[in-house]
Design an enzyme around this catalytic site. Sequence first.
Site, short mmCIF file in Angstrom:
data_model
loop_
_atom_site.label_atom_id
_atom_site.label_comp_id
_atom_site.label_asym_id
_atom_site.label_seq_id
_atom_site.Cartn_x
_atom_site.Cartn_y
_atom_site.Cartn_z
CB ILE A 143 -0.91 0.05 1.26
CG1 ILE A 143 -1.74 -1.23 1.39
CG2 ILE A 143 -1.82 1.28 1.21
CD1 ILE A 143 -2.59 -1.29 2.66
CE LYS A 212 4.41 -3.37 9.31
NZ LYS A 212 3.62 -4.60 9.17
N GLY A 309 4.43 -9.84 1.70
CA GLY A 309 4.52 -10.83 0.62
C GLY A 309 5.49 -10.37 -0.45
#
Length: 438
Positions: A143, A212, A309
Amino acid sequence: MGDENMSGKPIYIGLLGLGTVGRGVFRLLQANKSLIERKVGGPVDIKKILVRDLAKNRGLQVEPGLLTNDPEAVLNDPEIDIIVELIGGTGLAADYVLKALSRGKSVVTANKDMMAEYGKKLFAEAEAHNCGLFFEASVAGGIPIIKVLKQSLAGNRILQIMGIVNGTTNYMLTRMSKEGIDFATALRAAQEQGYAEADPTNDIEGYDAARKIAILASIAFNTRVSFQDVYVEGISNIAAEDITYARELGYTIKLLGIAKDTSQGIEVRVHPALLPVTHPLAAVNDAFNAVFVQGDAVGETMFYGRGAGEMPTASAVMADIMDAARNFRHHVPGMIGCTCYETRSIKSMAQVVNKNYLRLKVVDKPGVLAQIAQVFGDNNVSLATVIQKETVNKKAELVLVTHDVVEQSLRSALASLELLPVVEKICNVIRVEGEGNS
Ligand code: NAP
Ligand code: HSE
């Protein structure tokens, strides 16, 4: 674009690491090379790749001579323009990145741990040497949220960010919610799927999400927010009953990273929260991530996708490589450097205001509810809902939802409740978010 613009010295990349993300970057450059080069305006090639084990089978066709286990062969190659750090960890990675920057190379990294711990030092080095330091993949994988905050929403005052930024815990909570399985079974499932690591502490205790949200809060509020500033609670205390009762009340439970700009300072926290099922983040399931951002001009926006991923993360890394490469070709330092131009205070957690869900195990006899209500009243905690659930062996489970309350008052009430003989156990306390509370 004319072919004359495609000539010139290739932009050379030095990859540090050829694991999950490194392999993705290698494959993506192979698969989309011509598209990438047209957009950058010239050839882009990987010149050297640092690995630990030269003999490892990587399932890739890597040209002989590209791999090395000597960091200096990559960091000290004068032809390499961009170093892409994908080895992970903090100390060694930061050391390599500092060396690269000091030698005038731009750096792309996916490493949130390093950015959260060494961000200030790395930015200072990048600025001192007029180099770019790009880290899009460090938060929410594929994202593009960092570019959104730094560029697309740059004209807004950001009011709040709420994110599901850890895929492992979102996968676990989704399975618990859909199948009624308990925490331990959900964790095993996440490990079998390859989401959770053998030691899942960073994910389930909220530390990964905290790093994060620290990065996002720093960018959103133009002030340095470190991991230590973040209040953190993980999901290991969430029971199947909490998920069931939350659903009955119209909520779903998510692990949220929250950053809010308030008049008493910046709120920055990670904890499980009850979200109304109608909230956009409530529909984000499985290992997906999403970041909900509210700006004063744009209003509410949400960014959704895969937070980890091989290829989703490579997508973010490649966009950074292309930015760095374009800047390099146009001879501009071309980075939006550190934007922490303010020093803002962090609001104490005791001052945070929320609705709260509570699950208590109490003695089932007349007058118990009155005693509990008295404790809440004495501590300025107003109750919105009280429901009596299961009664087993003269013990009842009570589910309560408060109105908005200052955390300090709730904590005082909980301390008094613990002393009440009729309260056997405070099973859980979970904040409610996403209802427009301050
Ligand atoms: P990984 O699969 O463990 O790969 C690490 C790579 O770095 C391996 O190729 C390893 O070499 C190499 N390496 C590690 N230490 C080294 C050293 N001291 N010297 C030389 N080479 C070394 O890690 P990853 O999953 O790709 O993650 C890389 C970074 O991306 C991390 O910062 C991670 O947090 C971040 N990230 C990952 C994901 C994801 O989905 N995996 C998502 C977002 C961000 P060998 O192969 O020879 O062992
Ligand atoms: N372990 C992380 C997650 C991915 O589950 O979202 C890497 O940041």
